[in-house]
Design an enzyme around this catalytic site. Structure first.
Site, PDB file in Angstrom:
ATOM      1  N   ARG A   8       0.818  -1.218   0.000  1.00 38.63           N
ATOM      2  CA  ARG A   8       0.000   0.000   0.000  1.00 38.63           C
ATOM      3  C   ARG A   8       0.849   1.264   0.000  1.00 38.63           C
ATOM      4  O   ARG A   8       1.964   1.291   0.518  1.00 38.63           O
ATOM      5  CB  ARG A   8      -0.965   0.044   1.175  1.00 38.63           C
ATOM      6  CG  ARG A   8      -0.347   0.254   2.536  1.00 38.63           C
ATOM      7  CD  ARG A   8      -0.382   1.671   3.069  1.00 38.63           C
ATOM      8  NE  ARG A   8       0.311   1.756   4.354  1.00 38.63           N
ATOM      9  CZ  ARG A   8       1.608   1.946   4.473  1.00 38.63           C
ATOM     10  NH1 ARG A   8       2.374   2.089   3.411  1.00 38.63           N
ATOM     11  NH2 ARG A   8       2.173   2.011   5.674  1.00 38.63           N
ATOM     12  N   GLY A  41       9.847  -4.483   4.695  1.00 38.98           N
ATOM     13  CA  GLY A  41      10.249  -3.463   5.662  1.00 38.98           C
ATOM     14  C   GLY A  41      10.474  -2.115   5.011  1.00 38.98           C
ATOM     15  O   GLY A  41      11.146  -1.252   5.568  1.00 38.98           O
ATOM     16  N   SER A  71       4.594  -4.386   3.534  1.00 37.17           N
ATOM     17  CA  SER A  71       4.779  -5.793   3.180  1.00 37.17           C
ATOM     18  C   SER A  71       4.161  -6.685   4.263  1.00 37.17           C
ATOM     19  O   SER A  71       3.723  -7.796   3.974  1.00 37.17           O
ATOM     20  CB  SER A  71       6.263  -6.096   3.042  1.00 37.17           C
ATOM     21  OG  SER A  71       6.940  -5.751   4.228  1.00 37.17           O
ATOM     22  N   ASP A 121      -3.437  -0.409   6.870  1.00 35.67           N
ATOM     23  CA  ASP A 121      -2.704  -1.271   5.936  1.00 35.67           C
ATOM     24  C   ASP A 121      -3.507  -2.515   5.560  1.00 35.67           C
ATOM     25  O   ASP A 121      -3.584  -2.896   4.390  1.00 35.67           O
ATOM     26  CB  ASP A 121      -1.362  -1.687   6.544  1.00 35.67           C
ATOM     27  CG  ASP A 121      -0.534  -0.473   6.952  1.00 35.67           C
ATOM     28  OD1 ASP A 121      -0.853   0.642   6.498  1.00 35.67           O
ATOM     29  OD2 ASP A 121       0.427  -0.640   7.730  1.00 35.67           O
TER      30      ASP A 121
HETATM   31  C1  GLA Z   1       2.090   2.224   9.925  1.00 35.63           C
HETATM   32  C2  GLA Z   1       0.879   1.534  10.556  1.00 35.63           C
HETATM   33  C3  GLA Z   1      -0.422   2.149  10.071  1.00 35.63           C
HETATM   34  C4  GLA Z   1      -0.399   3.673  10.215  1.00 35.63           C
HETATM   35  C5  GLA Z   1       0.877   4.237   9.600  1.00 35.63           C
HETATM   36  C6  GLA Z   1       1.002   5.731   9.819  1.00 35.63           C
HETATM   37  O1  GLA Z   1       2.143   1.937   8.571  1.00 35.63           O
HETATM   38  O2  GLA Z   1       0.885   0.160  10.236  1.00 35.63           O
HETATM   39  O3  GLA Z   1      -1.506   1.594  10.767  1.00 35.63           O
HETATM   40  O4  GLA Z   1      -0.552   4.056  11.543  1.00 35.63           O
HETATM   41  O5  GLA Z   1       2.025   3.622  10.131  1.00 35.63           O
HETATM   42  O6  GLA Z   1      -0.003   6.399   9.148  1.00 35.63           O
END
Ligand code: GLA
Length: 384
Positions: free
Chosen positions: A25, A119, A124, A169
């Site tokens: 994403r 990472g 991922s 995510d």
């Molecule tokens: C990480 C977390 C998400 C979100 C982002 C910041 O990717 O997994 O849930 O909090 O940081 O927006």
């Protein structure tokens, strides 16, 4: 070697029966707002994690990772608690939680291959959770609706990977739609797919290749600071439930009363939630100038108020700012390394690439990896 052959080689000539694709994403805007019940606006990337899977007869679930080049086995009846290696805990976690939901897991062989940088700030881990959850469900002859599936994947991350992430995510990984961004209300967990009209525009990802250790401890610390700010605000406004409920005018008078760091954290969350809603309006109106402006502002706020950026990300954004034809750029994801993104006029992408090569790559040890992506569908299962 193609993945099917790799599967056969790994699992002694047995054939995979189906393929799961789970995308990475990119969050366009709305950072560190999900755990404050705000809005986020991510897309599912065209790059995905793939899981090839097939049944097995030995009572075990065997999982091979092409990235880590090792196989982990656990019992289909009892996946067991978190253990080593760390990467396999995402799989073990979803397996354990599916069992807990009453799903009778079937033995199987899973080969995992990720095009999503591991990472690298493009999630991922959610792709791994969702991809393997779908593979295990399919082996068991079951399905699960997208929202419960996303919530289960996120619980696995909390309980098995010790990472207290928000819901963004996993939601985008299951709910992504080609050509659309997902406007997700993290309070009601309702969402809207907004078309992205990018006829002459490209979404560029700039990976610093830097993964600062700091991120792991700073993320829960930001959550704590948000809770502390909220507690103070509630003394004056008992009706607010999360920072989502705080407006600019409610917050402003606290600048002199609150601890400065706590105040800046709250200011980021409040302003970022507002920006995300404005950005959604700009997307609806097809106004990339405004959208881009909001991206710059988001980056400044993450850098100056939320303190989750780093010199590498800041420099990429600064370079992007100097290239004509870049509408906007910002860090994306949790921060402390990972990726920045830029919305770029198609004919300016080459110029951005060469500016990064010239300026960034000569300053830091690791060069930035620059690639493009498009908004794609969420996770899918296909019979082979
Ligand atoms: C990480 C977390 C998400 C979100 C982002 C910041 O990717 O997994 O849930 O909090 O940081 O927006």
């Amino acid at each position: 070697m193609d993945l099917k052959q790799r599967y056969k080689q790994t699992f002694g000539d047995s054939e995979p029966e189906f393929l799961v694709r789970a995308p990475g994403r990119v969050n366009l805007i709305g950072e560190h707002t999900d755990y404050n019940e705000g809005f986020v606006l991510p897309i599912a990337m065209s790059q995905s994690l793939q899981v090839l899977a097939g049944a097995s007869g030995d009572g075990q679930i065997a999982v091979y990772s092409t990235a880590f080049k090792e196989t982990v086995h656990f019992s289909a009846d009892d996946p067991g608690p978190p253990s080593k290696p760390a990467w396999a805990n995402y799989v073990r976690g979803v397996a354990a939680l599916l069992s807990k939901e009453g799903i009778l897991l079937k033995p199987g062989k899973l080969l995992i291959h990720s095009e999503v940088p591991i990472g690298g700030g493009v999630s991922s881990s959610a792709a791994l959770e969702v991809g393997t959850a779908l593979a295990l469900l399919t082996l068991a002859g079951k399905t699960m609706d997208p929202v419960p599936l996303a919530l289960l994947a996120r619980r696995a991350e909390h309980q098995y990977a010790d990472s207290p992430c928000g819901i963004m995510d996993q939601f985008i990984c299951v709910l992504g739609k080609a050509g659309h961004a997902l406007l997700l209300d993290c309070r009601s967990q309702t969402y809207e797919h907004l078309p992205i009209r990018l006829d002459r525009t490209t979404l560029v990802i700039m990976d610093t290749q830097v993964r600062h250790e700091l991120g792991a401890s700073e993320y829960p610390m930001r959550q704590r600071q948000c809770r502390e700010g909220l507690a103070e605000l509630r003394e004056s406004y008992p009706e607010i439930i999360t920072l989502r409920d705080v407006t600019k005018s409610m917050l402003e008078p606290f600048e002199d009363k609150m601890d400065m760091d706590t105040f800046r954290r709250c200011r980021h969350v409040q302003s970022e939630i507002a920006r995300t809603q404005e950005a959604a309006d700009a997307l609806r109106a097809g106004d990339l100038e405004i959208f881009g402006q909001l991206m710059w502002e988001s980056h400044e706020s993450l850098r100056d108020d939320y303190d989750v950026s780093c010199v590498e990300l800041d420099y990429l954004v600064e370079i992007a700012e100097s290239v004509p034809g870049v509408y906007g750029a910002r860090m994306t994801g949790g921060g402390f390394g990972g990726c920045a993104i830029a919305l770029v006029r198609r004919d300016a992408v080459g110029q951005l690439r060469s500016a990064i090569r010239r300026q960034y790559d000569s300053r830091f040890n690791e060069p930035a990896i620059v690639y493009t992506t498009t908004a794609s569908n969420g996770a899918t299962v296909r019979k082979l």
